[in-house]
Design a protein around this motif. Structure first.
Motif, PDB file in Angstrom:
ATOM      1  N   ASP A   1      -4.378  -2.658  -3.406  1.00 23.24           N
ATOM      2  CA  ASP A   1      -5.498  -3.534  -3.058  1.00 23.24           C
ATOM      3  C   ASP A   1      -6.316  -2.945  -1.909  1.00 23.24           C
ATOM      4  O   ASP A   1      -7.552  -2.985  -1.921  1.00 23.24           O
ATOM      5  CB  ASP A   1      -5.004  -4.928  -2.675  1.00 23.24           C
ATOM      6  N   GLU A   2      -5.630  -2.400  -0.907  1.00 18.89           N
ATOM      7  CA  GLU A   2      -6.366  -1.793   0.199  1.00 18.89           C
ATOM      8  C   GLU A   2      -7.145  -0.580  -0.282  1.00 18.89           C
ATOM      9  O   GLU A   2      -8.296  -0.360   0.127  1.00 18.89           O
ATOM     10  CB  GLU A   2      -5.425  -1.381   1.330  1.00 18.89           C
ATOM     11  N   LEU A   3      -6.554   0.204  -1.157  1.00 17.43           N
ATOM     12  CA  LEU A   3      -7.252   1.388  -1.671  1.00 17.43           C
ATOM     13  C   LEU A   3      -8.518   0.986  -2.428  1.00 17.43           C
ATOM     14  O   LEU A   3      -9.559   1.650  -2.311  1.00 17.43           O
ATOM     15  CB  LEU A   3      -6.317   2.190  -2.577  1.00 17.43           C
ATOM     16  N   ILE A   4      -8.442  -0.092  -3.196  1.00 14.93           N
ATOM     17  CA  ILE A   4      -9.617  -0.568  -3.924  1.00 14.93           C
ATOM     18  C   ILE A   4     -10.718  -0.959  -2.948  1.00 14.93           C
ATOM     19  O   ILE A   4     -11.895  -0.642  -3.153  1.00 14.93           O
ATOM     20  CB  ILE A   4      -9.221  -1.757  -4.832  1.00 14.93           C
ATOM     21  N   SER A   5     -10.355  -1.620  -1.860  1.00 15.00           N
ATOM     22  CA  SER A   5     -11.336  -2.000  -0.844  1.00 15.00           C
ATOM     23  C   SER A   5     -11.918  -0.770  -0.147  1.00 15.00           C
ATOM     24  O   SER A   5     -13.127  -0.706   0.124  1.00 15.00           O
ATOM     25  CB  SER A   5     -10.695  -2.922   0.195  1.00 15.00           C
ATOM     26  N   LEU A   6     -11.074   0.206   0.149  1.00 19.75           N
ATOM     27  CA  LEU A   6     -11.545   1.414   0.821  1.00 19.75           C
ATOM     28  C   LEU A   6     -12.482   2.218  -0.065  1.00 19.75           C
ATOM     29  O   LEU A   6     -13.456   2.815   0.418  1.00 19.75           O
ATOM     30  CB  LEU A   6     -10.355   2.271   1.248  1.00 19.75           C
ATOM     31  N   LEU A   7     -12.226   2.229  -1.360  1.00 16.13           N
ATOM     32  CA  LEU A   7     -13.119   2.931  -2.289  1.00 16.13           C
ATOM     33  C   LEU A   7     -14.500   2.288  -2.291  1.00 16.13           C
ATOM     34  O   LEU A   7     -15.525   2.980  -2.280  1.00 16.13           O
ATOM     35  CB  LEU A   7     -12.520   2.919  -3.696  1.00 16.13           C
ATOM     36  N   ALA A   8     -14.536   0.965  -2.296  1.00 21.25           N
ATOM     37  CA  ALA A   8     -15.823   0.266  -2.249  1.00 21.25           C
ATOM     38  C   ALA A   8     -16.550   0.579  -0.951  1.00 21.25           C
ATOM     39  O   ALA A   8     -17.772   0.805  -0.943  1.00 21.25           O
ATOM     40  CB  ALA A   8     -15.606  -1.239  -2.398  1.00 21.25           C
TER      41      ALA A   8
END
Length: 365
Positions: free
Chosen positions: A93-100
């Motif tokens: 979930d954090e990785l998805i946010s960081l990608l955005a």
């Protein structure tokens, strides 16, 4: 409401105030088959060994070299492709946010098939980016024609392909995946192949990457140790070309993976055979559960390559309520997307939990 509180609330973005928080069901006293967790705990001897090891961790210090040790252990565990690098996240979930965050340029768009994992859209909205969803085919296969058309039109910065998909649990056809990956390359975007459920799948996209590395310079493979058996540890990782990961890693908060989480993950990788046996048991139970569900009147289970099964029933709310009343908690996904009408999502549990699920199904669905 006080004037001061009211004024403070006005500082919260209007779109955030209009959103719903990610819902987590209360599973107290219930057989928990709603969140795709590995139902098996560590054997007692390993619990004791892990406890002793965690007790020696220097929790008074920020995470240090053990983070690099973990990255090396993960690289060995997955057979990191040549020229690739790893980035760690506090869960995927954090990785998805960081990608955005990393791809937040004016007019940027995130695109994904629907129904799919809700965090792709939620992370886009929280970052102020546009989200475009492309419906799957009626059989929940990837609609490559529609995806290619949408990619050419929207020119997304990021395109997500969950492999297997959540909540439909299926692996999409490799030919369709390749068409989408090539279409994204043509508009200069990133593809994220989300392999959260890889321990239960018959194929990994890393094999495609190794076979054609030149075709995957814009592709990231994302995984989590949650389904591996460490949902409580919160550890995810991205695999991508070294120059790409180098840039993405700049938005990662310092010390985002705790020393305790890293040590737990290292311990688990040292005992990967135990978790592999658990995954094999879950896959076997999945097939037994699929067969049993298919034999029930009014129940249509869909093929699964994950540790969950999507089923369509005549009345999802009635079935969900009946199961909960009988002590079994599942996920009612019937209102998440029109294509999921009358659908429930069941996590594959232990043999005893699956027996309880089957026994608890209402006689008339």
């Amino acid at each position: 409401m006080s004037d001061r509180l009211d004024a403070a609330l006005q500082r919260i973005r209007r779109d955030v105030q209009g959103m719903h928080a990610y819902a987590i069901q209360d599973a107290t006293g219930l057989i928990k088959l709603d969140a795709m967790e590995n139902p098996y705990r560590l054997p007692a001897a390993l619990q004791q060994a892990l406890g002793e090891r965690l007790g020696a961790v220097a929790i008074n210090r920020y995470p240090g070299p053990r983070i690099e040790d973990l990255k090396r252990a993960l690289a060995a565990h997955i057979g990191l492709p040549a020229g690739a690098a790893l980035m760690l996240g506090n869960g995927s979930d954090e990785l998805i946010s960081l990608l955005a965050m990393a791809c937040d340029q004016p007019g940027a768009t995130i695109l994904a098939p629907l129904p799919g994992f809700v965090m792709y859209e939620m992370s886009a909205r929280l970052q102020g980016l546009r989200f475009v969803g492309v419906p799957l085919r009626a059989d929940f296969e990837l609609d490559a024609d529609a995806m290619v058309e949408a990619i050419a039109r929207e020119r997304p910065a990021i395109t997500y392909l969950a492999y297997p998909n959540n909540p439909t649990a299926n692996l999409w056809q490799p030919a369709a995946m390749r068409r989408v990956i090539d279409a994204v390359a043509a508009v200069g975007g990133l593809v994220v192949v989300d392999e959260a459920y890889q321990p239960f799948a018959s194929h990994t996209w890393l094999d495609e990457w190794r076979a054609e590395p030149a075709a995957h310079g814009h592709v990231l493979v994302m995984r989590t140790l949650s389904k591996f058996g460490l949902a409580g540890v919160r550890l995810g990782y991205l695999v991508g070309a070294q120059p790409l990961v180098h840039e993405l890693d700049k938005v990662r908060p310092p010390y985002n993976v705790s020393s305790l989480n890293a040590e737990c993950a290292l311990f688990a990788l040292e005992h990967a055979d135990v978790f592999a046996e658990q995954a094999a048991a879950i896959r076997a139970e999945r097939e037994r559960l699929l067969a049993a569900l298919a034999a029930l009147p009014g129940v249509q289970p869909y093929p699964s390559q994950a540790n969950m099964i999507l089923v369509r029933v005549p009345d999802a709310t009635k079935a969900f309520t009946g199961l909960r009343a009988r002590g079994v908690l599942i996920k009612n996904v019937s209102t998440m997307h029109p294509m999921l009408a009358h659908c429930l999502r069941l996590t594959v549990g232990t043999p005893a939990e699956n027996d309880a699920l089957l026994a608890a199904l209402p006689p008339s669905l």
